[in-house]
Motif scaffolding. Sequence first.
Motif, PDB file in Angstrom:
ATOM      1  N   PRO A  32      68.141  20.634  45.011  1.00 48.57           N
ATOM      2  CA  PRO A  32      68.832  20.290  46.270  1.00 48.57           C
ATOM      3  C   PRO A  32      69.668  21.435  46.824  1.00 48.57           C
ATOM      4  N   ASN A  33      70.066  22.372  45.989  1.00 49.85           N
ATOM      5  CA  ASN A  33      70.914  23.476  46.431  1.00 49.85           C
ATOM      6  C   ASN A  33      70.125  24.711  46.851  1.00 49.85           C
ATOM      7  N   MET A  34      68.810  24.672  46.695  1.00 51.35           N
ATOM      8  CA  MET A  34      67.990  25.810  47.099  1.00 51.35           C
ATOM      9  C   MET A  34      67.904  25.867  48.616  1.00 51.35           C
ATOM     10  N   THR A  35      68.080  27.049  49.170  1.00 50.81           N
ATOM     11  CA  THR A  35      67.933  27.210  50.613  1.00 50.81           C
ATOM     12  C   THR A  35      66.450  27.201  50.966  1.00 50.81           C
ATOM     13  N   LEU A  36      66.168  27.032  52.232  1.00 51.23           N
ATOM     14  CA  LEU A  36      64.782  27.063  52.684  1.00 51.23           C
ATOM     15  C   LEU A  36      64.152  28.413  52.371  1.00 51.23           C
ATOM     16  N   LEU A  37      64.934  29.481  52.507  1.00 53.65           N
ATOM     17  CA  LEU A  37      64.434  30.820  52.188  1.00 53.65           C
ATOM     18  C   LEU A  37      64.066  30.921  50.711  1.00 53.65           C
ATOM     19  N   ASP A  38      64.895  30.378  49.824  1.00 49.37           N
ATOM     20  CA  ASP A  38      64.598  30.394  48.391  1.00 49.37           C
ATOM     21  C   ASP A  38      63.290  29.668  48.106  1.00 49.37           C
ATOM     22  N   LYS A  39      63.120  28.510  48.731  1.00 47.84           N
ATOM     23  CA  LYS A  39      61.893  27.737  48.512  1.00 47.84           C
ATOM     24  C   LYS A  39      60.678  28.498  49.022  1.00 47.84           C
ATOM     25  N   ARG A  40      60.822  29.205  50.152  1.00 46.35           N
ATOM     26  CA  ARG A  40      59.703  29.977  50.698  1.00 46.35           C
ATOM     27  C   ARG A  40      59.375  31.174  49.804  1.00 46.35           C
ATOM     28  N   MET A  41      60.397  31.777  49.203  1.00 48.30           N
ATOM     29  CA  MET A  41      60.150  32.904  48.297  1.00 48.30           C
ATOM     30  C   MET A  41      59.400  32.427  47.054  1.00 48.30           C
ATOM     31  N   VAL A  42      59.772  31.265  46.535  1.00 53.89           N
ATOM     32  CA  VAL A  42      59.066  30.696  45.385  1.00 53.89           C
ATOM     33  C   VAL A  42      57.635  30.376  45.783  1.00 53.89           C
ATOM     34  N   SER A  43      57.445  29.907  47.008  1.00 54.86           N
ATOM     35  CA  SER A  43      56.102  29.559  47.485  1.00 54.86           C
ATOM     36  C   SER A  43      55.190  30.770  47.578  1.00 54.86           C
ATOM     37  N   GLY A  44      55.768  31.962  47.671  1.00 56.41           N
ATOM     38  CA  GLY A  44      54.970  33.179  47.754  1.00 56.41           C
ATOM     39  C   GLY A  44      54.283  33.537  46.449  1.00 56.41           C
ATOM     40  N   ASP A  45      54.783  33.058  45.344  1.00 56.10           N
ATOM     41  CA  ASP A  45      54.186  33.301  44.030  1.00 56.10           C
ATOM     42  C   ASP A  45      53.217  32.163  43.743  1.00 56.10           C
ATOM     43  N   GLY A  46      51.967  32.482  43.506  1.00 53.42           N
ATOM     44  CA  GLY A  46      50.935  31.461  43.325  1.00 53.42           C
ATOM     45  C   GLY A  46      51.242  30.466  42.232  1.00 53.42           C
ATOM     46  N   GLU A  47      51.647  30.932  41.054  1.00 52.43           N
ATOM     47  CA  GLU A  47      51.933  30.047  39.926  1.00 52.43           C
ATOM     48  C   GLU A  47      53.167  29.192  40.203  1.00 52.43           C
TER      49      GLU A  47
END
Length: 72
Positions: free
Chosen positions: A14-29
């Motif tokens: 819940p504390n992750m920013t949208l940018l953090d979630k998008r950065m995680v989404s950039g890594d396939g695994e």
Amino acid sequence: MSARELAELIELFPNMTLLDKRMVSGDGELARKLADFDRDHGDKFRAPLAELIAVLTLPLLLALFTLWWALN
């Protein structure tokens, strides 16, 4: 994902920013794991529609009143 990792992610998510979630989404695994997590547990983090409407109604009404007042 271990139970400890899952508990940590539930606490952090819940504390992750949208940018953090998008950065995680950039890594396939990580993106696959995040998508699985969101599918399984995402409903715990989403605000109900009625709650969102209630929270947004007051600022919208204030903005409309201010606009009406300014134009009259």
